[in-house]
Design an enzyme around this catalytic site. Structure first.
Site, PDB file in Angstrom:
ATOM      1  N   ILE A 116      46.884  54.228  16.728  1.00 48.85           N
ATOM      2  CA  ILE A 116      47.006  54.372  18.175  1.00 48.85           C
ATOM      3  C   ILE A 116      47.601  55.736  18.452  1.00 48.85           C
ATOM      4  O   ILE A 116      48.698  56.058  17.983  1.00 48.85           O
ATOM      5  CB  ILE A 116      47.880  53.271  18.806  1.00 48.85           C
ATOM      6  CG1 ILE A 116      47.173  51.919  18.729  1.00 48.85           C
ATOM      7  CG2 ILE A 116      48.200  53.608  20.257  1.00 48.85           C
ATOM      8  CD1 ILE A 116      47.912  50.789  19.417  1.00 48.85           C
ATOM      9  N   GLU A 117      46.853  56.543  19.168  1.00 47.95           N
ATOM     10  CA  GLU A 117      47.318  57.850  19.621  1.00 47.95           C
ATOM     11  C   GLU A 117      47.939  57.678  21.006  1.00 47.95           C
ATOM     12  O   GLU A 117      47.234  57.458  21.993  1.00 47.95           O
ATOM     13  CB  GLU A 117      46.145  58.832  19.688  1.00 47.95           C
ATOM     14  CG  GLU A 117      45.598  59.259  18.343  1.00 47.95           C
ATOM     15  CD  GLU A 117      46.324  60.475  17.798  1.00 47.95           C
ATOM     16  OE1 GLU A 117      47.099  61.072  18.567  1.00 47.95           O
ATOM     17  OE2 GLU A 117      46.103  60.819  16.625  1.00 47.95           O
ATOM     18  N   VAL A 118      49.255  57.734  21.084  1.00 48.51           N
ATOM     19  CA  VAL A 118      49.957  57.546  22.347  1.00 48.51           C
ATOM     20  C   VAL A 118      49.547  58.650  23.321  1.00 48.51           C
ATOM     21  O   VAL A 118      49.487  59.827  22.957  1.00 48.51           O
ATOM     22  CB  VAL A 118      51.481  57.567  22.134  1.00 48.51           C
ATOM     23  CG1 VAL A 118      52.221  57.418  23.471  1.00 48.51           C
ATOM     24  CG2 VAL A 118      51.899  56.460  21.171  1.00 48.51           C
TER      25      VAL A 118
END
Length: 823
Positions: free
Chosen positions: A519-521
């Protein structure tokens, strides 16, 4: 490239009370342990549970305060360095042992207090060492010019796959933020700008001065913290943590919730000697072999991606707080085990976090560090000095998220040491990466999340466009889409951004079958304003794209719900007496990508050996053990492999003279016959499998067969009943020496010899295909270690396989049983 500074060791200094001399000068003592923060303030002299030294910095540079155990007396001591005049903390370290490194910048003549605190354990003393390291300007035109250069963020137009591959090969700092038509790139200075210009790519400036933005973000954070008593986060936090705050909070969670939280140190220290700390959260948390599905959440492979660690730390608070306040979370926690490691790369993070943005690009270069601190691959002139201040600046080290074995060596990672995505010298060359492997290989990690910034993406395997999707793509995509529906991010396979090799989930999924995502914030910058990048993105508040949808908090809960759902993994059921231990084992080889070379050529793939071993301890009666599918997706869900050479020639085996006595208690009773054989490997031969075969005449005789590698690990076996042969098979066998043990399990008439004849045969790999099944080897041992059952277990996702009374039947009766997924 930035040339930062040269470092000279100035000396070791410990200022002592008058009259103190000898070896005792470096020993801190405390009469008892006191669970409190060592970095919160300077404690008065003579405070119980603490000791201190006062000293004066002799340099403009760095102070390093280290603790280590005295004569093996390990406890939990922490250390903090304070400015004596203001009482402000300069540096601190709070890991779980007496193994600490506190490091930060000081001025010559600065008066300091070094404080050691006994947090826990029986060790009443600890050894202290304090070093001062002078930082001297490099003094070269290149270095002087670099200090004044401007860093910027640009979006580069990459409308084709070829464009993306060309961009990633330029050696620039390519971020994870992009889409089908372009990717954002950090240009660290004039040299990078020239490289991009010469490449012919079109680009657009997104942020003209990243250093100035960093200064403004820090100011925004201070203002937010000053006016906000507590945020909406589970912890109420209002500012980015330091490494010492992460570690302290984790052990405080464990201390205050001993039946729910356990803090642990990962097996390997970092290159600079720091411990990597995590927590495990579960009911009856100390029982690591209870068979529940394991959900592994981690952050900060990349040093500058501070929000990644914050989200993971808040997740730990979410689980602990929710267990006592929220019935839904309590139910999910009760059904699962959660491993939480906020900072995978503490060396790099500590450098980035402590760089103190001041508009000075020399420091900003360190704030933008992505990699770890491995010095081995850097040229000698860039390998001098500590990682926080060295001529190579941020560029020294390896990108941990390009160092896993999954497709390592191919497109999507840089070959040069100075590249921000440098892959390292070999798969799993980095201790931080081996730490993650140790968890995944020893636990049934059914679900894995690795957090990054700043692209607002939910990424799943494969990381390379040329790799076909797994057979489970529909289910995999559905789960990724569900997570993305909560945070408002884009759900896509990793290659849709650009090719990446050597990433976390591209190894863990293809090797174990556990669901894994990056997950790329989202947000504005690698560590943008805390209120936006952490509070809003985690909680699903404006201005986050997940506002009103639940944010990453709900995405985490959905991932945990998936782990708790038996339809999303596999389950072994059966019966076993209390205290009996079941083990699942697999050993196999997987090739990396063909290994790219600096001249553009490739060398053959490296065959990496994975060894998966997990355990379950029975509580008595019926049990259920949540596991990953037995067949790894690399084999069943993508392709086989084309033979790279002929298979090894088989060999005949001579039955040793005589007949060993009947033995139904192997391996407790080691009476048996044995022989050894050798397996060759590439480039000489390519063995897709070997089979150790023995045959005899009468069904009234029962021989059993066990095969061990050179380290003594049981790698395959065959122990059927009512047959006249045994065949022990190992697929993709690692090269090396092996030992086959032949046990005389039963003979109706011991006076009538029924000797066996045997051989070892080899076969080439199966060419690309789907559907190949692999088995776990399931063993059961009594509390005293006696092996009482062995079975091969085939289990698919969402399948429940009954392994019967593998721990209570006689070994002979168990061998005769064959039903379901057990044989």
């Amino acid at each position: 490239m930035m040339l930062a500074s040269a470092v000279a060791l100035a000396g070791t200094f410990v200022v002592l009370p008058s009259g103190t001399a000898g070896a005792a000068q470096n020993i801190l003592r405390a009469d008892k342990s006191v669970a409190r923060s060592c970095f919160a303030k300077v404690l008065p002299k003579g405070t119980s549970g603490a000791d201190r030294r006062e000293l004066t910095s002799t340099v403009d540079g760095l102070v390093q305060a280290r603790l280590k155990a005295v004569q093996g007396a390990e406890g939990d001591w922490d250390v903090a360095v304070f400015d004596k005049a203001t009482g402000a903390v300069v540096a601190a370290s709070t890991a779980l042992r007496s193994h600490e490194l506190a490091e930060s910048f000081v001025k010559k003549g600065q008066e300091l207090v070094v404080q050691g605190c006994r947090y826990g354990g029986s060790a009443g003393q600890v050894q202290l060492g304090v070093d001062f390291l002078a930082l001297t300007p490099q003094g070269t035109p290149t270095g002087a010019a670099a200090a004044a250069q401007r860093a910027e963020l640009v979006r580069v137009e990459t409308p084709t796959r070829a464009d993306k591959n060309k961009l990633t090969a330029l050696g620039l700092d390519v971020t994870e933020k992009g889409d089908a038509t372009g990717v954002e790139v950090v240009l660290a200075g004039d040299a990078d700008r020239q490289t991009l210009k010469n490449s012919g790519f079109k680009s657009k400036v997104i942020e003209a001065d990243l250093s100035a933005k960093s200064v403004q973000d820090a100011k925004t954070d201070r203002q937010y913290a000053a006016k906000t008593a507590a945020s909406a986060l589970p912890s109420g936090r209002t500012s980015y943590r330091h490494l010492y705050e992460y570690n302290y909070e984790m052990k405080e969670l464990a201390r205050k919730n001993p039946s729910l939280v356990s803090a642990f140190t990962m097996p390997e220290s970092t290159w600079e000697g720091r411990d990597v700390v995590g927590v495990e959260i579960a009911t009856d948390v100390k029982n690591l072999t209870d068979g529940k599905p394991v959900n592994f959440t981690m952050g900060v492979h990349h040093a500058r991606e501070w929000p990644a660690g914050e989200h993971v730390m808040e997740w730990a608070y979410e689980l602990v707080n929710g267990y006592s306040r929220d019935a839904a979370i309590r139910s999910l926690v009760s059904k699962t085990r959660n491993i939480v490691v906020p900072i995978i790369n503490p060396d790099g993070f500590e450098i980035s976090r402590e760089a103190e943005p001041k508009g000075d690009f020399t420091r900003f270069d360190y704030e933008m560090k992505r990699k770890n601190c491995n010095v081995n691959d850097s040229p000698p002139q860039y390998a001098t000095g500590v990682c926080k201040a060295n001529p190579g600046g941020r560029l020294r080290g390896t990108d941990p998220n390009r160092n896993y074995a999954g497709f390592w060596g191919g497109n999507g990672a840089e070959l040069a040491w100075s590249g921000d995505t440098f892959r390292g010298s070999a798969p799993f060359s980095e201790p931080e990466v081996r730490n993650v492997r140790s968890v995944v290989a020893s636990r049934q990690v059914t679900n894995l999340l690795t957090m990054h910034t700043v692209a607002a993406l939910v990424l799943r395997p494969p990381g390379v466009a040329d790799v076909r999707p797994p057979l489970e793509e529909p289910q995999y995509k559905a789960l990724g889409d569900k997570l993305a529906s909560r945070n408002g991010y884009t759900s896509e396979p990793s290659w849709a951004l650009y090719d990446t090799t050597g990433t976390t989930e591209d190894w863990s999924y293809w090797a174990t079958g556990g669901w894994g995502f990056t997950i790329e914030v989202g947000g504005n910058g690698f560590h943008g304003p805390y209120a936006d990048s952490v509070v809003a993105e985690y909680e699903g508040l404006a201005p986050a794209t997940g506002a009103g949808k639940g944010g990453n908090r709900q995405a985490f809960l959905d991932m945990l719900g998936n782990a708790a759902d038996p339809q999303q993994h596999s389950t072994l059921i059966g019966s076993a007496p209390k205290g009996y231990q079941l083990k699942l084992h697999k050993t196999f080889q997987t090739p990396t990508s063909p290994v790219l070379q600096p001249d553009g050529s490739t060398k053959p793939p490296i065959y990496y050996t994975d060894d998966l071993n997990s355990k379950f301890t029975a509580t008595g009666g019926r049990f259920a053990w949540s596991v990953n599918p037995s067949t790894r997706p690399y084999v069943a869900g993508r392709y086989g492999r084309t033979p790279q050479g002929p298979a090894q020639q088989g060999v005949a085996v001579t039955n040793p003279a005589g007949v060993p006595p009947i033995n139904q208690n192997y391996p407790t009773d080691a009476t048996a016959e044995s022989f050894t054989f050798h397996v060759d490997g590439l480039p000489k031969v390519d063995n897709g499998k070997f089979s150790v075969n023995i045959n005899w005449k009468n069904t009234t005789t029962d021989w059993d067969l066990y095969v061990y590698d050179s380290a003594g690990n049981l790698v395959t076996s065959s122990a059927n009943g009512g047959t006249t042969s045994e065949h022990a098979v190992l697929f993709d066998p690692p090269a090396g020496d092996y030992k086959a043990v032949v046990v005389n399990y039963d003979q109706t008439d011991p006076n009538v010899p029924d000797d066996w004849i045997g051989d070892v045969s080899f076969a080439s790999p199966i060419p690309p295909t789907y559907g190949t099944k692999e088995a776990y080897q399931l063993t059961c041992s009594s509390p005293n270690g006696k092996l009482v059952g062995v079975a091969d277990v085939f289990v698919d996702r969402a399948q429940t396989v009954d392994v019967g009374e593998v721990c209570t039947r006689s070994a002979h009766a168990q061998k005769q049983r064959a039903s379901g997924g057990v044989r």
